[in-house]
Design a protein around this motif. Structure first.
Motif, PDB file in Angstrom:
ATOM      1  N   GLY A   8     -18.825  -3.739   9.272  1.00 42.09           N
ATOM      2  CA  GLY A   8     -18.393  -2.346   9.226  1.00 42.09           C
ATOM      3  C   GLY A   8     -17.594  -2.115   7.959  1.00 42.09           C
ATOM      4  O   GLY A   8     -17.238  -3.070   7.260  1.00 42.09           O
ATOM      5  N   ILE A   9     -17.321  -0.865   7.661  1.00 41.33           N
ATOM      6  CA  ILE A   9     -16.524  -0.512   6.475  1.00 41.33           C
ATOM      7  C   ILE A   9     -15.553   0.596   6.875  1.00 41.33           C
ATOM      8  O   ILE A   9     -15.961   1.619   7.422  1.00 41.33           O
ATOM      9  N   VAL A  10     -14.284   0.377   6.566  1.00 40.85           N
ATOM     10  CA  VAL A  10     -13.262   1.402   6.759  1.00 40.85           C
ATOM     11  C   VAL A  10     -13.086   2.117   5.426  1.00 40.85           C
ATOM     12  O   VAL A  10     -12.913   1.473   4.396  1.00 40.85           O
ATOM     13  N   VAL A  11     -13.125   3.441   5.453  1.00 37.99           N
ATOM     14  CA  VAL A  11     -12.781   4.249   4.289  1.00 37.99           C
ATOM     15  C   VAL A  11     -11.558   5.051   4.711  1.00 37.99           C
ATOM     16  O   VAL A  11     -11.609   5.792   5.694  1.00 37.99           O
ATOM     17  N   THR A  12     -10.461   4.861   3.985  1.00 36.91           N
ATOM     18  CA  THR A  12      -9.220   5.516   4.378  1.00 36.91           C
ATOM     19  C   THR A  12      -8.485   6.053   3.168  1.00 36.91           C
ATOM     20  O   THR A  12      -8.742   5.651   2.040  1.00 36.91           O
ATOM     21  N   GLN A  13      -7.564   6.961   3.449  1.00 35.78           N
ATOM     22  CA  GLN A  13      -6.801   7.618   2.395  1.00 35.78           C
ATOM     23  C   GLN A  13      -5.495   8.091   3.020  1.00 35.78           C
ATOM     24  O   GLN A  13      -5.490   8.668   4.092  1.00 35.78           O
ATOM     25  N   PHE A  14      -4.350   7.799   2.378  1.00 35.02           N
ATOM     26  CA  PHE A  14      -3.029   8.101   2.924  1.00 35.02           C
ATOM     27  C   PHE A  14      -2.361   9.238   2.146  1.00 35.02           C
ATOM     28  O   PHE A  14      -2.507   9.317   0.930  1.00 35.02           O
ATOM     29  N   ASN A  15      -1.603  10.055   2.847  1.00 39.87           N
ATOM     30  CA  ASN A  15      -0.913  11.198   2.242  1.00 39.87           C
ATOM     31  C   ASN A  15       0.551  11.190   2.646  1.00 39.87           C
ATOM     32  O   ASN A  15       0.886  11.556   3.770  1.00 39.87           O
ATOM     33  N   GLY A  16       1.420  10.752   1.746  1.00 42.24           N
ATOM     34  CA  GLY A  16       2.854  10.678   2.005  1.00 42.24           C
ATOM     35  C   GLY A  16       3.267   9.329   2.557  1.00 42.24           C
ATOM     36  O   GLY A  16       2.479   8.624   3.193  1.00 42.24           O
ATOM     37  N   ALA A  17       4.513   8.962   2.293  1.00 41.24           N
ATOM     38  CA  ALA A  17       5.037   7.663   2.724  1.00 41.24           C
ATOM     39  C   ALA A  17       4.936   7.436   4.232  1.00 41.24           C
ATOM     40  O   ALA A  17       4.548   6.339   4.658  1.00 41.24           O
ATOM     41  N   PRO A  18       5.255   8.416   5.081  1.00 44.95           N
ATOM     42  CA  PRO A  18       5.146   8.167   6.513  1.00 44.95           C
ATOM     43  C   PRO A  18       3.722   7.841   6.970  1.00 44.95           C
ATOM     44  O   PRO A  18       3.519   7.220   8.004  1.00 44.95           O
ATOM     45  N   ALA A  19       2.730   8.257   6.179  1.00 47.90           N
ATOM     46  CA  ALA A  19       1.330   7.963   6.492  1.00 47.90           C
ATOM     47  C   ALA A  19       0.884   6.624   5.913  1.00 47.90           C
ATOM     48  O   ALA A  19      -0.227   6.175   6.172  1.00 47.90           O
ATOM     49  N   GLY A  20       1.738   5.991   5.098  1.00 48.24           N
ATOM     50  CA  GLY A  20       1.397   4.698   4.517  1.00 48.24           C
ATOM     51  C   GLY A  20       1.128   4.722   3.031  1.00 48.24           C
ATOM     52  O   GLY A  20       0.820   3.687   2.442  1.00 48.24           O
ATOM     53  N   GLN A  21       1.227   5.881   2.380  1.00 51.58           N
ATOM     54  CA  GLN A  21       0.956   5.955   0.947  1.00 51.58           C
ATOM     55  C   GLN A  21       2.050   5.238   0.170  1.00 51.58           C
ATOM     56  O   GLN A  21       3.241   5.437   0.426  1.00 51.58           O
ATOM     57  N   THR A  22       1.642   4.385  -0.766  1.00 45.78           N
ATOM     58  CA  THR A  22       2.601   3.643  -1.593  1.00 45.78           C
ATOM     59  C   THR A  22       2.446   3.934  -3.079  1.00 45.78           C
ATOM     60  O   THR A  22       3.367   3.692  -3.844  1.00 45.78           O
ATOM     61  N   VAL A  23       1.289   4.428  -3.494  1.00 48.87           N
ATOM     62  CA  VAL A  23       1.057   4.830  -4.886  1.00 48.87           C
ATOM     63  C   VAL A  23       0.686   6.302  -4.865  1.00 48.87           C
ATOM     64  O   VAL A  23      -0.264   6.694  -4.167  1.00 48.87           O
ATOM     65  N   TYR A  24       1.408   7.101  -5.647  1.00 46.42           N
ATOM     66  CA  TYR A  24       1.253   8.554  -5.583  1.00 46.42           C
ATOM     67  C   TYR A  24       0.305   9.084  -6.654  1.00 46.42           C
ATOM     68  O   TYR A  24       0.656   9.904  -7.490  1.00 46.42           O
ATOM     69  N   HIS A  25      -0.925   8.562  -6.598  1.00 47.07           N
ATOM     70  CA  HIS A  25      -2.089   9.029  -7.347  1.00 47.07           C
ATOM     71  C   HIS A  25      -3.195   9.001  -6.300  1.00 47.07           C
ATOM     72  O   HIS A  25      -3.397   7.968  -5.652  1.00 47.07           O
ATOM     73  N   LEU A  26      -3.887  10.108  -6.101  1.00 44.89           N
ATOM     74  CA  LEU A  26      -4.920  10.157  -5.079  1.00 44.89           C
ATOM     75  C   LEU A  26      -5.822   8.924  -5.177  1.00 44.89           C
ATOM     76  O   LEU A  26      -6.286   8.573  -6.263  1.00 44.89           O
TER      77      LEU A  26
END
Length: 145
Positions: free
Chosen positions: A88-106
């Motif tokens: 399987g393949i997970v495709v994911t994308q995080f928006n904001g630190a509470p969502a897990g984003q650590t680098v702030y470039h889309l």
């Protein structure tokens, strides 16, 4: 960091785009750059980022840019599948630190998954061996059509 803010041109992905930081590059066209995640959650974890954007996250991105980015994500995900034959393949994308984003470039994560193999924690595992990432990048790149 919150969902709102000013784009920081000094972020690691911006530096990779400018050639100031190394990356195991998988694919590049006029719109996107794909490269191996140095803190992979699974073998073959690949990132896809827009090349000409100052969007910190999905909510900030112009739809015209986003349409090209998602086509790049699909193209790279197909190559990951062909190269590594995951279950399987997970495709994911995080928006904001509470969502897990650590680098702030889309950016989008393409994470291959295999039955019975645990997924590592996002941004919490050890750094991968650069030589192994280079080999994986070459394997995936060879499958780009």
């Amino acid at each position: 960091m919150s969902l709102d803010g000013t784009y920081d041109g000094g972020n690691i992905f911006a530096k990779i785009l400018r050639g100031e930081m190394p990356a195991a590059r998988v694919f590049e066209d006029d719109h996107v750059l794909a490269f191996m995640d140095v803190f992979p959650q699974a073998r073959g974890h690949t990132l896809v980022i827009p090349k000409h954007s100052a969007a910190r996250n999905l909510l900030d991105e112009d739809p015209a840019v986003l349409s090209q980015v998602i086509l790049g994500v699909q193209r790279v995900a197909r190559a990951v599948r062909a190269a590594l034959n995951p279950d399987g393949i997970v495709v994911t994308q995080f928006n904001g630190a509470p969502a897990g984003q650590t680098v702030y470039h889309l950016h989008f994560h393409i994470i291959p998954r295999w039955e019975g193999v645990a997924l590592g924690r996002h941004a919490a595992g050890g750094m991968a061996d650069p030589a192994e990432l280079k080999v994986l990048a070459e394997q995936i790149a060879a499958q780009i059509s």
